[in-house]
Design an enzyme around this catalytic site. Structure first.
Site: not given
Ligand code: FES
Ligand SMILES: Cc1ncc(COP(=O)(O)O)c(C=O)c1O
Ligand SMILES: Cc1ncc(COP(=O)(O)O)c(C=O)c1O
Ligand code: FES
Lengths: 386, 123, 386
Positions: B33, B35, B58, B102
């Site tokens: 993902c 992060d 996110c 995630c």
């Molecule tokens: S950083 Fe990708 S879903 Fe949270």
């Protein structure tokens, strides 16, 4: 709080005039066009007038227009319809790696049905190379499907060259013009397009209505079975309010096309120029020239798209991102990856798509706050400044 | 999508930044993902005196990072080690299902930082 | 001239309240429900509220409701979706000879794909016989699809018995309830229905929107490919105005069901009684009791349906017929023929379908002129009086 809508590639507001006409065809002129009585004749007439208007938008003949429930259905009908009807001629389809899922997932389905599909790569501006296309053609190729304009980065493909090549080779050419139709001038005759998908909600008609243009003579098999509506190609009681609205939206789009394109492009260029000047560590995604008039797509390095969107949203601005985190899937946009962007850069993308309702004032407000938000997010980022 | 508490931590994240002379640093990332979370600790007598974070991710990633720093400030290390990703999500009043796997990694980053502290101390 | 609409089985006017709500979701609340910003969250919420209302209409759970573009798509998705997903269990489908073309033509298509279909016959009232159904079941049977109420003659099938039998045998049961949903009480739990098709425009929502109920646990394969909308079962940007309107129409239908059924049935019975008394040489088509509240269907011997319709139309009355001449096909209604009517009797049929907007006055006007028209046409008929 004032709300600013910068997400016209996702969907557009329905034109007031369109909506009011639809209302009339819901509460007053509500007959089923298949009925022989006065109520039915009235809507049948309206249906055929709408067909003329939609045809005029892309320089097609009215009987080359088939109404659908939207872009996705149009894409499904074009690909499956052509594939099934022309199976005897060959089993090979060529498309691109950056199509919308309505095309990509339909192609994957067709692969399971025994068709073979080539997904053309794109360059760093999301353009296909004519050379790749030429090389992909075999004697089994029955269909080339290349989108007119990309929904994420706005790149407009070399449609005329593709049409020319397809014509020479005797291969059908379909284009998913969901982003372009009604927002960019299209002439199917001049461009040698055999099939073209459009969707109402991308140009100020309603969600749930669309059309597929099929050049006279192209063999397509129906995929939704039932009554013989739309000359046996698409069964189901016609969505009269949707269709009448689509006709009106097409008429307005054609009338205002030039003015609208110039105006929106002006706003777009102001955003691109100003962001490029004011914000460091960025990358403009998509083609610098061959690009939809309303599309801005930047990657802001070291930050993540969803966080950027949420911050804009808190300030009343609605935009979009190719970040995986906004979609709940794990991979970021297949388009940005196909263009060769590394994962973390793809993650930091922001798409702003403009409409004729947007104002210079809105653009200025946006340009005022973006640098701050980017700065704030970068200051939290473990990737930045280290 | 996110509840008010998550949005509060997202828009006013607590304890953002770095600790110059941190004696424990932990970083985790979700490579798919994309992060990344980094936690800085200042530990004295097995008590977390100060904690800061930096996160690329996110809304949920930022909110969980912020939340976990609030939860552990002033706590003993053994208490801090008991905090799970689940507990952080619960303290925030829940996260959207798609975000649970995630971006709910803040406790992992904290545990990495504690392990780093213990490893350094052992030397 | 006053226009009287007696063709509610063909389509219905959209409720004013429904249409105005739709307008709001076109011009003001126009976000794409897939967008993460405020515009998107607002429509996502409205979408899910509409799902709850549609579910409540038939006593389903919200997550058992999937929005479609109408009855035809719902029927296609139910039949193809179940057939493809359960191919390994068997290849046999049972339906009836009097289904709508959305079912019949889909079944014919499935026969070409290697499925085997039994078309149950009906009795003179258009009822299937449970005995026939039981005998048709084989160990290959994966699906029984029997319409709730017939669109031409209004006969309501023994849905509860069919549901019970299907449950005992472990076979999925789908019902095309396009005519019944919103116009007749339905409880999918009590009736053991596994899948149910409904269409908005038959109960005062718009054309172009519908829903398919799929009981939790039933395996269905998607037939329209694209983005993962409707939990991967139906791709395509959701028709938010249509859906919100469908929700409102479902809410109104549920609220007013009892009253509406009683009122409409009163009008219907007045027509049936009066015509029976006043006009000789007629035949009521469909079941005398197990019949849709708004359906009247008579054959007027010695005359032809289209002529009757045109005469009524000239007097401002919109009705329909099972005559082949109104449809452009050569054979008269497959429903009337399946009920054993001779061709010439089938040709002379008139369908009047009532809605809650019809008045006693309209009915009286109609009853006043029908005998005259019939008499006039008979006086021209070579079949009459000879
Ligand atoms: S950083 Fe990708 S879903 Fe949270
Ligand atoms: C390029 C493209 N193709 C197809 C679609 C699908 O159209 P619709 O949402 O009308 O089903 C979209 C938009 O969602 C699109 O941008
Ligand atoms: C029984 C029945 N099934 C299916 C349909 C098809 O529904 P739609 O017109 O919404 O596609 C109709 C009406 O046209 C119908 O009466
Ligand atoms: S009598 Fe003329 S078409 Fe049937």
């Amino acid at each position: 709080m004032k709300r600013i809508y910068f997400d016209h590639s996702a969907t557009t507001p329905v034109d007031r005039e369109v909506a009011e006409l639809m209302l009339e065809y819901m509460t007053d002129k509500y007959g089923n066009p298949s009925s022989v009585h006065a109520f039915g004749r009235e809507t049948r007439k309206a249906l055929e007038e709408a067909r003329e208007k939609v045809a005029a938008l892309i320089n097609a003949a009215p009987n080359e227009i088939f109404f659908t429930s939207g872009g996705t259905e149009g894409d499904n009908l074009a690909l499956k319809g052509v594939a099934y009807a022309n199976r005897k001629k060959g089993n090979h389809i060529i498309t691109t790696a950056i199509e919308h899922h309505a095309i990509l997932h339909t192609c994957e389905y067709l692969e399971k049905q025994g068709f073979s599909v080539t997904y053309l790569p794109v360059d760093e501006n999301a353009m296909i190379r004519m050379e790749d296309l030429k090389n992909a053609i075999t004697d089994q190729t029955i269909l080339i499907s290349v989108m007119f304009a990309n929904n994420e980065v706005g790149t407009i493909q070399p449609i005329k060259e593709i049409g020319q090549l397809a014509k020479e080779k005797g291969i059908y050419f379909h284009t998913d013009a969901v982003q372009a139709a009604g927002n960019y001038p299209i002439d199917v005759k001049e461009l040698n397009i055999d099939l073209l998908t459009m969707s109402g909600h991308k140009f100020h008609a309603s969600k749930g209505i669309g059309a597929l243009y099929i050049r006279r003579g192209v063999r397509v098999e129906e995929i939704q079975h039932g009554g013989g509506h739309e000359r046996n190609l698409r069964a189901g009681t016609e969505n009269v309010p949707g269709i009448v609205g689509l006709g009106k939206a097409a008429e307005i789009a054609k009338r205002d096309m030039e003015e609208k394109v110039t105006y929106i492009q002006g706003l777009r260029d102001k955003i691109i120029t100003t962001i490029t000047e004011k914000v460091p560590h960025i990358k403009l995604n998509g083609h610098p020239e061959s690009r939809m008039p309303g599309n801005v797509n930047f990657s802001f390095l070291y930050i993540e798209g969803e966080s950027l969107l949420l911050n804009l949203d808190m300030k009343g601005i609605a935009a979009s991102s190719g970040s995986a985190c906004t979609s709940g899937s794990l991979d970021p946009s297949h388009v940005l990856l196909a263009m060769g962007l590394p994962h973390e850069v793809a993650h930091g993308s922001l798409r702003v798509t403009l409409g004729r309702g947007n104002t210079e004032e809105e653009v200025d407000y946006f340009l005022g706050i973006v640098p701050e938000i980017v700065e704030k997010l970068r200051s939290m980022s473990p990737l930045y400044g280290s | 999508m996110y509840n008010e508490k998550v949005m509060d931590h997202f828009s006013n994240p607590r304890n953002v930044g770095e600790i110059k002379d941190a004696n424990g640093i932990g970083e985790v990332g979700n490579s798919k993902c994309g992060d990344i979370m980094r936690i800085y600790l200042q530990v004295e007598d097995d008590i977390i005196k100060d904690v800061k974070f930096k996160t690329f991710g996110c809304g949920a990633a930022i909110a969980t990072s912020s939340m976990v720093t609030e939860m552990v400030k002033g706590k003993r290390l053994d208490e801090a080690l008991e905090i799970s990703n689940q507990a952080v999500a619960e303290a925030l009043g829940g996260l959207p299902p798609a975000k649970m796997h995630c971006s709910n990694l803040a406790a992992d980053a904290l545990h990495e930082a504690i392990k780093d502290y213990i490893a350094k101390k052992g030397k």
